[in-house]
Write an enzyme that holds these catalytic residues in place. Structure first.
Site, short mmCIF file in Angstrom:
data_model
loop_
_atom_site.label_atom_id
_atom_site.label_comp_id
_atom_site.label_asym_id
_atom_site.label_seq_id
_atom_site.Cartn_x
_atom_site.Cartn_y
_atom_site.Cartn_z
N TYR A 153 0.85 -1.19 0.00
CA TYR A 153 0.00 0.00 0.00
C TYR A 153 0.88 1.24 0.00
O TYR A 153 1.78 1.36 0.85
CB TYR A 153 -0.89 -0.01 1.25
CG TYR A 153 -1.81 1.17 1.37
CD1 TYR A 153 -2.94 1.29 0.54
CD2 TYR A 153 -1.57 2.18 2.30
CE1 TYR A 153 -3.79 2.37 0.66
CE2 TYR A 153 -2.43 3.26 2.42
CZ TYR A 153 -3.53 3.36 1.59
OH TYR A 153 -4.38 4.43 1.70
N ASP A 256 9.52 2.96 0.33
CA ASP A 256 8.38 3.64 0.93
C ASP A 256 8.42 3.35 2.42
O ASP A 256 7.97 2.31 2.90
CB ASP A 256 7.07 3.16 0.30
CG ASP A 256 5.87 3.86 0.92
OD1 ASP A 256 6.06 4.68 1.84
OD2 ASP A 256 4.73 3.57 0.50
N LYS A 284 3.92 9.29 8.76
CA LYS A 284 3.60 8.67 10.05
C LYS A 284 4.54 9.05 11.21
O LYS A 284 4.43 10.13 11.75
CB LYS A 284 3.53 7.16 9.86
CG LYS A 284 2.57 6.81 8.70
CD LYS A 284 1.65 5.71 8.95
CE LYS A 284 0.72 5.50 7.77
NZ LYS A 284 -0.54 4.94 8.03
C1 LIG Z 1 3.62 2.32 3.21
C2 LIG Z 1 2.62 3.42 3.06
N1 LIG Z 1 2.76 4.30 2.08
C3 LIG Z 1 1.91 5.33 1.90
C4 LIG Z 1 0.85 5.50 2.76
C5 LIG Z 1 -0.10 6.65 2.56
O1 LIG Z 1 0.07 7.55 3.59
P1 LIG Z 1 -1.12 8.57 3.96
O2 LIG Z 1 -2.19 7.76 4.59
O3 LIG Z 1 -0.47 9.55 4.90
O4 LIG Z 1 -1.54 9.22 2.70
C6 LIG Z 1 0.66 4.60 3.80
C7 LIG Z 1 -0.46 4.75 4.72
O5 LIG Z 1 -0.71 3.93 5.53
C8 LIG Z 1 1.57 3.52 3.96
O6 LIG Z 1 1.42 2.63 4.94
#
Ligand SMILES: Cc1ncc(COP(=O)(O)O)c(C=O)c1O
Length: 466
Positions: A153, A256, A284
């Site tokens: 994700y 990521d 986060k």
């Molecule tokens: C690995 C990863 N990338 C991107 C995102 C997207 O982040 P946001 O919810 O702040 O848009 C998340 C959200 O949980 C994530 O876990």
């Protein structure tokens, strides 16, 4: 043959105000929430407040919070060190669309803590961070396609919502030739066609793909662990092999680190696994819950900004987020907060082991102690498709039955338990273990009697991350 933990009486959760709130909210908000992942039908939770490792809903029910907002709250809710600093800074004004020293300081700290990021820019969300990192990679390489792993994700922009989280693995297509599965409608086919789904922990798959299409591939984006599937870990050498392969084909590697950054280690998963990517995305834990995010990387790659690539945002680097990032990252740098988080995760796991081992159930922990899952299977999962072969119905039943017992993990086994520094306080670990023990007993008793152990959360498709 399994042995069930003893059953004890459990107080029912009071839900009257939340049900009323749900009815009110659904009139004006689709699903009654601001995110699909929080839309749990009549079970939707409306929060009142959090403090440290605890959270209280609008009916006054209190829980040990094991979701921690899907990961950002690394220190604890309402941490006075961060909140006081943010309060002090925000009195000078929050949004200027001009650059403040808070932003410069936040990025300096990202560079210092990661050790490999030379330059970065702030965004407001992880979604924006991955979107911009992908664009930078395309601009730098002059290639269009991005490889992403099934079950990972990266947020809710069009390029990220491919092959994320179906329940039915057959939707992902043939294992050797996976399909681009868009999550929901509204994603143009032309956009989806630029994303190539790959299989995590399968280096041979990647080599074949790169040999076939490498000239068109700008980057591979990877959650260093499968954060969207209980934190499934890389097999030994996987990241190293992927790094070597990307270098061989001139393809950029984007880590990521939205979930793992400033959590697995001060320098995130890149430090933890000993990898130097080309680009990284953060959110986060960098802001302890404030909307702070960033993308960054090697100076040469980032040099496409500002002249050749578009990036902006009215709220990018706003004072509230930047100040929160400064204070959170300073605490992560200067204290043993992350060691406390890790040790507390291990203490919780020890307690769960004591409950689980006598039952004879096959299980193992996935992920990192700061962000771990419990998989009911005796085979170690290596990719998203393996999640289907775990007894996730048992996990879901336990997670839901933990709520009236005063602890709240995500009621979907794919989302890990998030540990924060404040979980080390008082009897929180014991409360979690006791809640788990009671919930496991209830779930196994229901199963033994052939009753559905829980009907889960109505409107929730697959909670993932925001
Ligand atoms: C690995 C990863 N990338 C991107 C995102 C997207 O982040 P946001 O919810 O702040 O848009 C998340 C959200 O949980 C994530 O876990």
């Amino acid at each position: 043959m399994t042995t069930e933990p003893a059953l004890t009486a459990v107080p029912a959760l009071n839900r009257a105000r939340q049900l009323e709130m749900y009815r009110r909210a659904t009139r004006v908000m689709p699903g009654g929430t601001d995110s699909n992942f929080r839309a749990w039908g009549e079970d939707t939770i409306y929060v009142d407040r959090g403090q440290g490792g605890l959270v209280w809903d609008a009916d006054g029910n209190g829980f040990v919070d094991l979701r921690m907002g899907y990961g950002p709250v690394i220190l604890g809710h309402a941490d006075p060190r961060v909140d006081d600093y943010v309060n002090e800074r925000m009195r000078k004004g929050v949004s200027f669309s001009l650059t403040s020293e808070d932003e410069v300081r936040a990025i300096e700290l990202i560079c210092e803590l990661t050790g490999w990021v030379d330059q970065a820019r702030m965004t407001v969300s992880g979604t924006e961070a991955t979107m911009h990192a992908m664009r930078v990679a395309r601009a730098y390489t002059g290639r269009n396609k991005i490889v992403k792993f099934e079950g990972q994700y990266h947020g809710v922009h069009d390029y990220a919502l491919i092959s994320v989280g179906p329940d039915d693995m057959s939707e992902l297509g043939d294992a050797d030739n996976p399909v681009r599965l868009t999550w929901g409608r509204g994603i143009p086919e032309q956009v989806a066609e630029t994303i190539i789904p790959a299989r995590y922990n399968n280096i041979e798959f990647l080599r074949r793909l790169f040999e076939r299409e490498g000239d068109d591939i700008a980057a591979i984006i990877v959650e260093p662990v499968l954060g969207n599937a209980q934190g499934i870990m890389p097999e030994p050498g996987f990241h190293q092999a992927m790094r070597a392969l990307t270098e061989e084909f001139g393809i950029l590697l984007i880590f990521d680190e939205v979930k793992t950054g400033f959590r697995f280690a001060k320098g995130g998963a890149a430090e933890y696994f000993g990898i130097t990517p080309d680009l990284g995305t953060y959110a986060k834990a960098m802001g302890n819950g404030y909307p702070a995010a960033a993308f960054g990387g090697r100076a040469e790659v980032m040099s496409v900004l500002p002249d050749k690539v578009s990036h902006g945002g009215t709220y990018a680097g706003n004072r509230v987020a930047a100040a929160a990032a400064v204070k959170t990252l300073e605490i992560i740098r200067d204290t043993d907060a992350l060691e406390t988080v890790r040790a507390t995760g291990l203490r919780i796991q020890d307690g769960l082991r004591e409950v689980l081992n006598p039952t004879g159930l096959p299980y193992h922990f996935t992920g990192h102690p700061s962000m771990f899952g419990i998989m009911f299977t005796d085979t170690v999962a290596t990719e998203y498709r393996d999640w289907a072969n775990t007894d996730h119905e048992l996990y879901d039943a336990i997670a839901i039955a933990m709520q009236p017992r005063g602890a709240m993990p995500e009621p979907d086994s794919r989302e890990p338990w998030f540990v924060c520094e404040a979980h080390a306080q008082g009897d929180i670990v014991d409360r979690v273990v006791t809640a788990f023990q009671g919930a496991l007993g209830e779930a196994l008793a229901a199963r033994a009697q052939g009753r559905p152990s829980s009907d889960g959360h109505g409107a929730m498709s697959h909670p993932t991350a925001g």
